[in-house]
Design a protein around this motif. Structure first.
Motif, PDB file in Angstrom:
ATOM      1  N   ARG A  13       0.778  -1.230   0.000  1.00  0.00           N
ATOM      2  CA  ARG A  13       0.000   0.000   0.000  1.00  0.00           C
ATOM      3  C   ARG A  13       0.813   1.286   0.000  1.00  0.00           C
ATOM      4  O   ARG A  13       0.237   2.375  -0.077  1.00  0.00           O
ATOM      5  CB  ARG A  13      -0.943   0.005   1.207  1.00  0.00           C
ATOM      6  CG  ARG A  13      -1.884  -1.179   1.215  1.00  0.00           C
ATOM      7  CD  ARG A  13      -2.909  -1.090   2.320  1.00  0.00           C
ATOM      8  NE  ARG A  13      -3.815   0.034   2.156  1.00  0.00           N
ATOM      9  CZ  ARG A  13      -4.956   0.168   2.824  1.00  0.00           C
ATOM     10  NH1 ARG A  13      -5.320  -0.756   3.683  1.00  0.00           N
ATOM     11  NH2 ARG A  13      -5.725   1.211   2.638  1.00  0.00           N
ATOM     12  N   GLU A  36       2.830   4.531  -0.981  1.00  0.00           N
ATOM     13  CA  GLU A  36       2.694   5.440  -2.121  1.00  0.00           C
ATOM     14  C   GLU A  36       4.074   5.813  -2.649  1.00  0.00           C
ATOM     15  O   GLU A  36       4.923   6.323  -1.913  1.00  0.00           O
ATOM     16  CB  GLU A  36       1.933   6.697  -1.700  1.00  0.00           C
ATOM     17  CG  GLU A  36       0.488   6.438  -1.313  1.00  0.00           C
ATOM     18  CD  GLU A  36      -0.387   6.083  -2.514  1.00  0.00           C
ATOM     19  OE1 GLU A  36       0.082   6.226  -3.655  1.00  0.00           O
ATOM     20  OE2 GLU A  36      -1.536   5.660  -2.301  1.00  0.00           O
ATOM     21  N   ARG A  56       1.545  11.597  -2.894  1.00  0.00           N
ATOM     22  CA  ARG A  56       1.230  10.987  -1.600  1.00  0.00           C
ATOM     23  C   ARG A  56       2.463  10.397  -0.921  1.00  0.00           C
ATOM     24  O   ARG A  56       2.386   9.965   0.226  1.00  0.00           O
ATOM     25  CB  ARG A  56       0.204   9.868  -1.774  1.00  0.00           C
ATOM     26  CG  ARG A  56      -1.146  10.292  -2.311  1.00  0.00           C
ATOM     27  CD  ARG A  56      -2.103   9.120  -2.303  1.00  0.00           C
ATOM     28  NE  ARG A  56      -3.386   9.446  -2.898  1.00  0.00           N
ATOM     29  CZ  ARG A  56      -4.512   8.803  -2.659  1.00  0.00           C
ATOM     30  NH1 ARG A  56      -4.492   7.774  -1.824  1.00  0.00           N
ATOM     31  NH2 ARG A  56      -5.640   9.151  -3.238  1.00  0.00           N
ATOM     32  N   TRP A  58       2.379   9.614   3.164  1.00  0.00           N
ATOM     33  CA  TRP A  58       2.187   8.198   3.464  1.00  0.00           C
ATOM     34  C   TRP A  58       3.344   7.667   4.307  1.00  0.00           C
ATOM     35  O   TRP A  58       3.134   6.987   5.323  1.00  0.00           O
ATOM     36  CB  TRP A  58       2.054   7.376   2.186  1.00  0.00           C
ATOM     37  CG  TRP A  58       1.510   5.997   2.448  1.00  0.00           C
ATOM     38  CD1 TRP A  58       0.224   5.594   2.368  1.00  0.00           C
ATOM     39  CD2 TRP A  58       2.259   4.846   2.913  1.00  0.00           C
ATOM     40  NE1 TRP A  58       0.102   4.270   2.738  1.00  0.00           N
ATOM     41  CE2 TRP A  58       1.343   3.789   3.071  1.00  0.00           C
ATOM     42  CE3 TRP A  58       3.599   4.622   3.194  1.00  0.00           C
ATOM     43  CZ2 TRP A  58       1.721   2.521   3.509  1.00  0.00           C
ATOM     44  CZ3 TRP A  58       3.992   3.357   3.636  1.00  0.00           C
ATOM     45  CH2 TRP A  58       3.061   2.322   3.782  1.00  0.00           C
ATOM     46  N   HIS A  59       4.562   7.948   3.902  1.00  0.00           N
ATOM     47  CA  HIS A  59       5.711   7.428   4.644  1.00  0.00           C
ATOM     48  C   HIS A  59       5.880   8.124   5.989  1.00  0.00           C
ATOM     49  O   HIS A  59       6.355   7.515   6.947  1.00  0.00           O
ATOM     50  CB  HIS A  59       6.977   7.542   3.800  1.00  0.00           C
ATOM     51  CG  HIS A  59       7.031   6.533   2.688  1.00  0.00           C
ATOM     52  ND1 HIS A  59       6.393   6.730   1.487  1.00  0.00           N
ATOM     53  CD2 HIS A  59       7.627   5.308   2.618  1.00  0.00           C
ATOM     54  CE1 HIS A  59       6.592   5.668   0.714  1.00  0.00           C
ATOM     55  NE2 HIS A  59       7.328   4.797   1.367  1.00  0.00           N
ATOM     56  N   GLN A  89       3.660   6.075   8.211  1.00  0.00           N
ATOM     57  CA  GLN A  89       4.145   4.741   8.558  1.00  0.00           C
ATOM     58  C   GLN A  89       5.252   4.818   9.608  1.00  0.00           C
ATOM     59  O   GLN A  89       5.261   4.027  10.569  1.00  0.00           O
ATOM     60  CB  GLN A  89       4.644   3.970   7.339  1.00  0.00           C
ATOM     61  CG  GLN A  89       4.975   2.521   7.739  1.00  0.00           C
ATOM     62  CD  GLN A  89       5.430   1.631   6.612  1.00  0.00           C
ATOM     63  OE1 GLN A  89       6.013   2.103   5.644  1.00  0.00           O
ATOM     64  NE2 GLN A  89       5.182   0.336   6.734  1.00  0.00           N
ATOM     65  N   MET A  96      -5.436   8.842   3.573  1.00  0.00           N
ATOM     66  CA  MET A  96      -4.752   7.553   3.597  1.00  0.00           C
ATOM     67  C   MET A  96      -5.227   6.758   4.802  1.00  0.00           C
ATOM     68  O   MET A  96      -5.597   7.342   5.825  1.00  0.00           O
ATOM     69  CB  MET A  96      -3.242   7.763   3.670  1.00  0.00           C
ATOM     70  CG  MET A  96      -2.636   8.370   2.418  1.00  0.00           C
ATOM     71  SD  MET A  96      -1.242   9.492   2.781  1.00  0.00           S
ATOM     72  CE  MET A  96      -2.132  10.950   3.356  1.00  0.00           C
ATOM     73  N   HIS A 130      -3.683   3.402  -4.378  1.00  0.00           N
ATOM     74  CA  HIS A 130      -2.731   4.255  -5.066  1.00  0.00           C
ATOM     75  C   HIS A 130      -3.413   5.220  -6.021  1.00  0.00           C
ATOM     76  O   HIS A 130      -4.393   4.893  -6.680  1.00  0.00           O
ATOM     77  CB  HIS A 130      -1.709   3.411  -5.817  1.00  0.00           C
ATOM     78  CG  HIS A 130      -0.776   2.690  -4.909  1.00  0.00           C
ATOM     79  ND1 HIS A 130      -1.104   1.496  -4.327  1.00  0.00           N
ATOM     80  CD2 HIS A 130       0.461   3.009  -4.450  1.00  0.00           C
ATOM     81  CE1 HIS A 130      -0.104   1.102  -3.554  1.00  0.00           C
ATOM     82  NE2 HIS A 130       0.846   1.996  -3.616  1.00  0.00           N
TER      83      HIS A 130
END
Length: 436
Positions: free
Chosen positions: A75, A77, A82, A86-87, A90, A237, A375
């Motif tokens: 998942r 990006e 993104r 996104w990271h 995470q 997200m 995505h």
């Protein structure tokens, strides 16, 4: 290491009631992310990181090491705007999982600034440590990252002057912070880090992405929320796991532009690259500015695409009586396929005798396709590049046409793979003429 585990667990339950909005995290800004080079294997954050990795590798549930890698593999990006939010999410979730499992309530992920710290931290090279990865490329253990291939690129990051499109990317194209500095490290570390399917299994992944996030934090401090377009702010997200093993709901990009909104900060921000011109270098005031947009769709299969600059633009660059500057952005796209992995996309402006390199971006191709894949689009593999006044200097010193050429170089030529297919090349340039 079990520091106040009972208190940490008790606090986690109440925390989860507001995770979907992120408000509880914003109130908890005790985490300070520090440079890996400033920490030894005996420091609390390194002890907690190592203990957390060991504990997560023993698990098979949502808090396992494999679960975090699977989340990234399916998942994450890449190749679009993104990528940064996104990271960021995470890594922030991983911090809290490690804090809960180890009882180290204030654990903060260290960052590895490979442009300052020339070698990997020694505590990830110790074979007895959980932070050691046996499938990492052995050459990495002695690699000087400041002298490594592509590391000297002037396009790694320009946190001082990149606009949103150049820095963060577009809806379907990677920005420069992803395409250059980020991709270069994945390629140089190699091993598990060389593929989106396995990258998060190497502890170096987390140190690297922590520094990528720090680069974004530096850019944000300079530009603020006004720099983000509304469509990006509305991006959302989900799929992230909190410290209790449950998903934390949907996160909107506009809520996480500040690190303090996620409860952490950096001990120091990234040192921006500043290019200063001597006094008077610009000459007189600007007398004209012209924006030109050009594009070509490629049908070639030789792994390259060419875009000729309009003759009138080239003429202006060469014949203007005063100083001329060039700025702008472009996007190059290739067909997304397994054959695109293990390559580097090199883009330059060519003249009859001379060229200006616009950047070399090792590919880091994400295929995704897992459950819940959201995505923005994985049709073509595209990234942004930028222009500067070196293009005007090239025009002045040469004759004949000027052309932008992008080529997907093969980093594994011994495999004799067929070329990849270029899809398109586009550019928007602003040419400004100054009084003589």
């Amino acid at each position: 290491m079990l520091l106040n585990r009972r208190g940490a667990l008790a606090g986690a339950g109440g925390l989860m009631t507001a995770l979907a909005t992120g408000e509880a995290w914003a109130q908890d800004a005790r985490r300070v992310r520090k440079a890996a080079s400033s920490l030894s294997s005996a420091d609390d954050d390194i002890l907690a990181f190592a203990e957390g990795v060991k504990l997560m590798k023993r698990r098979s549930d949502a808090l396992s090491w494999e679960a975090q890698n699977r989340l990234h593999a399916q998942r994450a990006e890449h190749g679009n705007w993104r990528f940064l939010p996104w990271h960021r999410l995470q890594v922030a979730h991983m911090e809290r999982i490690i804090a809960q499992l180890t009882g180290h309530a204030n654990f903060a992920m260290p960052y590895w600034d490979w442009q300052v710290d020339r070698f990997l931290p020694p505590w990830v090279l110790d074979p007895t440590s959980p932070l050691y990865e046996r499938q990492r490329d052995p050459a990495t253990e002695t690699l000087d990252f400041q002298k490594a291939r592509f590391a000297q690129s002037r396009d790694v990051a320009r946190v001082s002057d990149d606009n949103f499109d150049a820095f963060c990317g577009r809806e379907r194209a990677a920005g420069r912070v992803e395409a250059y500095g980020h991709n270069i490290i994945h390629m140089l570390v190699g091993g598990l880090m060389g593929s989106t399917r396995t990258a998060a299994l190497d502890p170096v992944f987390w140190l690297h992405h922590c520094n990528v996030d720090r680069v974004w934090a530096t850019w944000h401090q300079k530009n603020g929320d006004r720099a983000y377009p509304r469509p990006w702010k509305d991006v959302s997200m989900s799929g992230f796991t909190g410290p209790d093993g449950r998903q934390t709901g949907r996160w909107v990009a506009s809520r996480i532009t500040s690190t303090r909104g996620l409860g952490y900060r950096y001990d120091a921000l990234y040192a921006p690259l500043v290019f200063a011109l001597p006094p008077g270098a610009l000459g007189g005031p600007p007398v004209s500015a012209r924006e030109v947009s050009v594009r070509v769709d490629a049908d070639a299969t030789d792994g390259s695409v060419r875009l000729d600059l309009p003759a009138e633009v080239v003429r202006l660059l060469r014949e203007a009586p005063g100083r001329v500057t060039v700025e702008g952005t472009g996007v190059v796209a290739y067909e997304r396929s397994e054959n695109l992995t293990g390559r580097a996309i090199a883009t330059s402006v060519f003249a009859e005798k001379g060229r200006v390199d616009l950047g070399v971006s090792p590919t880091f191709v994400h295929f995704g396709g897992g459950e819940g894949d959201e995505h923005a689009g994985h049709a073509d593999y595209a990234h942004v590049f930028t222009f500067d006044s070196a293009v005007a200097q090239l025009a002045k010193l040469t004759t004949g046409p000027l052309a932008i050429v992008s080529t997907a170089q093969d980093l594994r030529p011994e495999e004799q793979r067929p070329p990849v297919r270029a899809v398109s090349l586009e550019a928007t340039l602003t040419v400004t003429e100054y009084a003589a």
